[in-house]
Design a protein around this motif. Structure first.
Motif, PDB file in Angstrom:
ATOM      1  N   THR A 169       0.753  -1.118  -0.035  1.00  0.00           N
ATOM      2  CA  THR A 169       0.115  -0.156  -0.248  1.00  0.00           C
ATOM      3  C   THR A 169       0.851   1.351   0.059  1.00  0.00           C
ATOM      4  O   THR A 169       2.086   1.278   0.247  1.00  0.00           O
ATOM      5  CB  THR A 169      -1.001  -0.081   1.300  1.00  0.00           C
ATOM      6  N   ASN A 172      -0.675   7.745   1.267  1.00  0.00           N
ATOM      7  CA  ASN A 172      -1.310   8.903   1.266  1.00  0.00           C
ATOM      8  C   ASN A 172      -2.667   8.684   2.002  1.00  0.00           C
ATOM      9  O   ASN A 172      -3.267   9.767   2.740  1.00  0.00           O
ATOM     10  CB  ASN A 172      -1.670   9.470  -0.224  1.00  0.00           C
ATOM     11  N   GLY A 226      10.931  -1.147   2.485  1.00  0.00           N
ATOM     12  CA  GLY A 226      10.686  -0.389   1.141  1.00  0.00           C
ATOM     13  C   GLY A 226      10.388  -1.498   0.216  1.00  0.00           C
ATOM     14  O   GLY A 226       9.745  -2.448   0.375  1.00  0.00           O
ATOM     15  N   GLY A 227      11.086  -1.039  -1.115  1.00  0.00           N
ATOM     16  CA  GLY A 227      10.715  -1.718  -2.314  1.00  0.00           C
ATOM     17  C   GLY A 227      11.206  -3.256  -2.279  1.00  0.00           C
ATOM     18  O   GLY A 227      10.231  -4.286  -2.669  1.00  0.00           O
ATOM     19  N   GLY A 230       8.788  -5.228  -0.152  1.00  0.00           N
ATOM     20  CA  GLY A 230       7.466  -5.204  -1.158  1.00  0.00           C
ATOM     21  C   GLY A 230       7.503  -6.070  -2.219  1.00  0.00           C
ATOM     22  O   GLY A 230       6.787  -7.257  -2.388  1.00  0.00           O
ATOM     23  N   ALA A 231       8.719  -6.413  -2.970  1.00  0.00           N
ATOM     24  CA  ALA A 231       9.025  -7.221  -3.869  1.00  0.00           C
ATOM     25  C   ALA A 231       9.114  -8.715  -3.367  1.00  0.00           C
ATOM     26  O   ALA A 231       8.448  -9.628  -4.026  1.00  0.00           O
ATOM     27  CB  ALA A 231      10.430  -7.097  -4.784  1.00  0.00           C
ATOM     28  N   VAL A 234       5.386  -9.696  -3.031  1.00  0.00           N
ATOM     29  CA  VAL A 234       5.230 -10.312  -4.355  1.00  0.00           C
ATOM     30  C   VAL A 234       5.580 -11.678  -4.545  1.00  0.00           C
ATOM     31  O   VAL A 234       4.727 -12.509  -5.362  1.00  0.00           O
ATOM     32  CB  VAL A 234       5.452  -9.187  -5.478  1.00  0.00           C
ATOM     33  N   THR A 243      -1.684  -1.087  -4.144  1.00  0.00           N
ATOM     34  CA  THR A 243      -1.932   0.536  -4.386  1.00  0.00           C
ATOM     35  C   THR A 243      -0.753   1.247  -4.770  1.00  0.00           C
ATOM     36  O   THR A 243      -0.039   1.311  -3.640  1.00  0.00           O
ATOM     37  CB  THR A 243      -3.230   0.684  -3.694  1.00  0.00           C
ATOM     38  N   GLY A 244      -0.636   1.883  -5.514  1.00  0.00           N
ATOM     39  CA  GLY A 244       0.517   2.991  -5.623  1.00  0.00           C
ATOM     40  C   GLY A 244       0.695   3.496  -7.162  1.00  0.00           C
ATOM     41  O   GLY A 244      -0.151   3.581  -7.903  1.00  0.00           O
ATOM     42  N   VAL A 252       5.495  -4.587 -10.369  1.00  0.00           N
ATOM     43  CA  VAL A 252       4.521  -5.535  -9.646  1.00  0.00           C
ATOM     44  C   VAL A 252       3.626  -6.694 -10.751  1.00  0.00           C
ATOM     45  O   VAL A 252       3.557  -7.778 -10.569  1.00  0.00           O
ATOM     46  CB  VAL A 252       3.732  -5.056  -8.722  1.00  0.00           C
ATOM     47  N   CYS A 300      -5.191  10.061  -5.153  1.00  0.00           N
ATOM     48  CA  CYS A 300      -5.294   9.326  -6.469  1.00  0.00           C
ATOM     49  C   CYS A 300      -6.582  10.057  -7.156  1.00  0.00           C
ATOM     50  O   CYS A 300      -6.375  10.243  -8.350  1.00  0.00           O
ATOM     51  CB  CYS A 300      -5.513   7.805  -6.591  1.00  0.00           C
ATOM     52  N   LEU A 418      -9.451   7.224 -13.728  1.00  0.00           N
ATOM     53  CA  LEU A 418     -10.075   6.865 -12.311  1.00  0.00           C
ATOM     54  C   LEU A 418     -11.417   7.251 -12.137  1.00  0.00           C
ATOM     55  O   LEU A 418     -12.365   6.768 -12.286  1.00  0.00           O
ATOM     56  CB  LEU A 418      -8.920   7.292 -11.149  1.00  0.00           C
ATOM     57  N   TRP A 458     -14.762   0.607  -6.490  1.00  0.00           N
ATOM     58  CA  TRP A 458     -13.733   1.825  -6.780  1.00  0.00           C
ATOM     59  C   TRP A 458     -12.581   1.104  -7.762  1.00  0.00           C
ATOM     60  O   TRP A 458     -11.933   0.167  -7.493  1.00  0.00           O
ATOM     61  CB  TRP A 458     -12.963   2.131  -5.486  1.00  0.00           C
TER      62      TRP A 458
HETATM   63  P1  NAD Z   1       4.824   3.718  -4.716  1.00  0.00           P
HETATM   64  O1  NAD Z   1       4.573   2.952  -6.111  1.00  0.00           O
HETATM   65  O2  NAD Z   1       6.033   4.566  -4.693  1.00  0.00           O
HETATM   66  O3  NAD Z   1       4.768   2.838  -3.497  1.00  0.00           O
HETATM   67  C1  NAD Z   1       3.597   1.941  -3.207  1.00  0.00           C
HETATM   68  C2  NAD Z   1       4.204   0.862  -2.510  1.00  0.00           C
HETATM   69  O4  NAD Z   1       4.815  -0.047  -3.234  1.00  0.00           O
HETATM   70  C3  NAD Z   1       5.085   1.121  -1.146  1.00  0.00           C
HETATM   71  O5  NAD Z   1       4.590   0.344  -0.105  1.00  0.00           O
HETATM   72  C4  NAD Z   1       6.535   0.535  -1.805  1.00  0.00           C
HETATM   73  O6  NAD Z   1       7.334   0.290  -0.671  1.00  0.00           O
HETATM   74  C5  NAD Z   1       6.132  -0.521  -2.420  1.00  0.00           C
HETATM   75  N1  NAD Z   1       7.214  -0.829  -3.548  1.00  0.00           N
HETATM   76  C6  NAD Z   1       8.136  -0.268  -4.107  1.00  0.00           C
HETATM   77  N2  NAD Z   1       8.743  -0.950  -4.988  1.00  0.00           N
HETATM   78  C7  NAD Z   1       8.259  -2.179  -5.193  1.00  0.00           C
HETATM   79  C8  NAD Z   1       8.522  -3.347  -5.744  1.00  0.00           C
HETATM   80  N3  NAD Z   1       9.258  -3.627  -6.759  1.00  0.00           N
HETATM   81  N4  NAD Z   1       7.558  -4.375  -5.585  1.00  0.00           N
HETATM   82  C9  NAD Z   1       6.577  -4.435  -4.656  1.00  0.00           C
HETATM   83  N5  NAD Z   1       6.513  -3.254  -3.930  1.00  0.00           N
HETATM   84  C10 NAD Z   1       7.089  -2.283  -3.890  1.00  0.00           C
HETATM   85  O7  NAD Z   1       3.669   4.663  -4.556  1.00  0.00           O
HETATM   86  P2  NAD Z   1       3.347   6.008  -3.234  1.00  0.00           P
HETATM   87  O8  NAD Z   1       4.210   7.105  -3.872  1.00  0.00           O
HETATM   88  O9  NAD Z   1       3.522   5.299  -2.157  1.00  0.00           O
HETATM   89  O10 NAD Z   1       1.763   6.164  -3.556  1.00  0.00           O
HETATM   90  C11 NAD Z   1       1.356   7.092  -4.571  1.00  0.00           C
HETATM   91  C12 NAD Z   1       0.512   6.702  -5.672  1.00  0.00           C
HETATM   92  O11 NAD Z   1      -0.413   5.786  -5.397  1.00  0.00           O
HETATM   93  C13 NAD Z   1      -0.057   7.749  -6.491  1.00  0.00           C
HETATM   94  O12 NAD Z   1       0.294   7.478  -7.696  1.00  0.00           O
HETATM   95  C14 NAD Z   1      -1.336   7.565  -6.202  1.00  0.00           C
HETATM   96  O13 NAD Z   1      -2.251   7.990  -7.235  1.00  0.00           O
HETATM   97  C15 NAD Z   1      -1.503   6.077  -6.136  1.00  0.00           C
HETATM   98  N6  NAD Z   1      -2.684   5.687  -5.284  1.00  0.00           N
HETATM   99  C16 NAD Z   1      -3.785   5.122  -6.038  1.00  0.00           C
HETATM  100  C17 NAD Z   1      -4.966   4.951  -5.489  1.00  0.00           C
HETATM  101  C18 NAD Z   1      -6.054   4.223  -6.126  1.00  0.00           C
HETATM  102  O14 NAD Z   1      -7.027   3.806  -5.559  1.00  0.00           O
HETATM  103  N7  NAD Z   1      -6.107   4.152  -7.490  1.00  0.00           N
HETATM  104  C19 NAD Z   1      -4.923   5.231  -4.172  1.00  0.00           C
HETATM  105  C20 NAD Z   1      -4.105   5.608  -3.438  1.00  0.00           C
HETATM  106  C21 NAD Z   1      -2.801   6.014  -3.842  1.00  0.00           C
END
Ligand code: NAD
Length: 541
Positions: A169, A172, A226-227, A230-231, A234, A243-244, A252, A300, A418, A458
């Protein structure tokens, strides 16, 4: 206010209280030293934040195995039993309302009111919605099979859990976003491996703590980092709910494709508001100002483009500017959570100004400050990052258009899809326009808030991702359909089993003619053929 850059500056925090922010019941025994990729100071005022213990990526497989072990017994419970285990989370959220709002306020920098309204109350509703609805939503359905073609057979579709849900996640909405998946995922019989954003690890730990003592040991495992962490998630999961950002989402998705597991992606946005000539000015202006600046635009579904019909521009544009200027920094508007985000917002504004944008309110803060003022700009050109890329900050660009057609063409030209809001008094016509918008959500005379409605799907299109959060549709991702066929036919053989004979061939082609492969007389002749051939087949021919 003396605003600090975020903790990525990695200053040593010697006065941080030694808080254990991991979930004792389900979290790993961390082996790495505190700090890791986590900010150490609040974006709000630079005050020290509690230390966080990172999870080593090598621990993730161990936690995944434990979560799977716990999941078997959890999935064997009835939906009603699981709901009764999780139902107390609602009361826990409400009882800890001030603590949750205060933590999100300090860790993210959002106003307390916003934290309470977006991160507390809808989450209590979410738990109630899912615990009330889950039994009915997981009920299987019966498939009627044609008794002539499939005699004695009955089919049933069950909704089986996926197994281990890997949940990654962003920062924000660090309480609401994880809960939207954790609650239905657990209720559907899954285990969850949860990695919150490294920017908001304390809010992530708080989310996990809401389930403490309720769930079987290890079923909900919190991992911090961090990433790389997260990886590792996955790499272990049976399905990934991510979500990100678009860039990380792509990575991912590629890894999930390699592992042949499904993934749900909720990514960025470039949401538009369309103000038609007959809009109710005061409501539209208030709604658009909120939709653009809530959480400092770090949403977002933030309004990042407003297409205003020229015929109403003289009325609504000045009102939007006036309302924006009246916002009180700190009280009404959040600070940006990270300096990285602040740099992106600055760049978008600078490039738009270079392309001729007129700043009507606000502007970039002094260097080093995260207090980006709510900013309204007016521009004609769309070939600038401010109108093309996700800004994720408090800038509201206004573009004048020639009516609804022009606006819809511009909205649909985006790579994101979105949500869109339509502001008009002609609601019937707005429903027609909504069907032509290529966005996952359309709101008429409102914007964005439906992410907080548990019953409403959503979802997005294009680079906004194809995930579905909330509503029974989300269960389509968190469960897999399992079809179970029961055969009550006592005959020694089915029609289509061995041996393959000339009689069987005759039956097959006669059936094709009877079902419409021939004209009326051909169908009648084929029916006679069938009547003659079927008994032969039953006798082994
Ligand atoms: P990000 O992509 O930088 O990070 C998101 C998550 O991914 C973090 O927990 C991070 O540690 C993890 N991550 C990083 N590299 C990874 C990898 N290689 N494998 C797996 N996980 C990994 O995003 P952010 O800056 O935290 O969030 C902001 C973004 O999220 C914006 O683009 C926003 O629009 C989006 N967002 C979308 C929604 C939606 O519902 N569509 C909701 C909230 C935020």
């Amino acid at each position: 206010m003396d605003l600090q850059q975020d903790g990525q500056a990695a200053e040593a925090v010697t006065d941080a209280p030694e808080a254990n922010v991991t979930n004792e019941a389900s979290a790993p025994r961390a082996t790495e030293a505190a700090s890791g990729p986590f900010p150490t100071r609040s974006p709000l005022d630079g005050s020290a934040l509690p230390a966080v213990t990172a999870t080593s990526p090598s621990e993730v497989p161990v936690l995944a195995r434990k979560a799977r072990e716990a999941q078997t017994a959890w999935a064997a419970k009835t939906a009603r039993e699981r709901a009764s285990v999780i139902a107390p989370v609602k009361k826990r959220i409400l009882a800890r309302a001030e603590e949750i709002a205060d933590l999100v306020h300090r860790e993210c920098g959002k106003p307390i009111e916003e934290a309470a309204l977006a991160e507390v109350l809808p989450n209590a509703d979410l738990v109630e919605y899912w615990t009330d609805a889950i039994e009915e939503l997981l009920e299987g359905t019966t498939v009627e099979l044609d008794p002539l073609s499939y005699p004695g057979k009955i089919g049933r579709i069950h909704k089986a859990p996926r197994g281990l849900v890997g949940l990654v996640t962003p920062w924000n909405y660090p309480v609401a976003i994880p809960l939207r998946t954790i609650v239905p995922a657990l209720l559907a019989g899954n285990a969850v491996l949860f990695k919150p954003s490294e920017i908001t690890p304390r809010a992530g730990a708080l989310v996990a703590s809401l389930f403490e003592g309720l769930l079987p040991e290890g079923l909900l495992a919190l991992v911090q980092g961090g990433g790389d962490v997260g990886a590792a998630v996955v790499d272990e999961a049976d399905i990934v709910v991510f979500t990100g950002s678009v860039a990380t989402g792509r990575r991912v998705a590629v890894r999930c494709a390699e592992r042949l597991i499904p993934c749900s992606l909720e990514l960025g946005g470039k949401d538009a508001a369309i103000v038609l000539a007959d809009a109710q000015v005061e409501r539209a202006a208030n709604g658009i100002v909120w939709g653009a600046f809530t959480n400092a635009g770090q949403n977002c579904a933030s309004i990042e483009r407003v297409y205003v019909d020229r015929k109403i521009a003289d009325k609504i544009v000045p009102r939007i500017v006036e309302l924006t200027k009246a916002l009180q920094p700190g009280r009404d508007t959040a600070v940006l959570t990270t300096s990285r985000q602040c740099d992106i917002v600055r760049r978008h504004l600078a490039e738009a100004e270079a392309a001729g944008a007129e700043v009507l309110a606000g502007g970039a803060p002094e260097a080093g400050s995260l207090a980006f003022a709510p900013t309204v700009v007016k521009l004609d050109r769309e070939d600038t990052p401010l109108l093309r890329e996700e800004t994720f900050g408090p800038i509201l660009p206004i573009v004048l258009v020639d009516g609804a057609e022009d606006a819809i063409t511009r909205v649909n030209a985006s790579t994101f899809g979105l949500t869109t809001s339509l502001w008009t008094r002609r609601v019937g016509a707005a429903h027609e326009l909504a069907r032509r918008l290529k966005t996952g959500v359309v709101t008429i005379n409102n914007h964005g808030f439906t992410a907080a409605v548990a019953a409403a799907p959503w979802t997005g299109t294009g680079e906004s991702g194809y995930g579905i959060t909330n509503s029974p549709h989300a269960l389509g991702e968190l469960t897999r359909p399992q079809f179970v066929l029961e055969d009550r036919n006592k005959a020694a053989r089915e029609l289509w089993w061995y041996p393959y004979t000339p009689v069987l061939r005759k039956i097959a082609f006669a059936m094709a003619r009877v079902r419409g492969g021939a004209g009326l007389f051909g169908r009648i002749a084929a029916a006679f053929e069938l009547v003659a051939a079927l008994p032969k087949r039953l006798l082994g021919g």
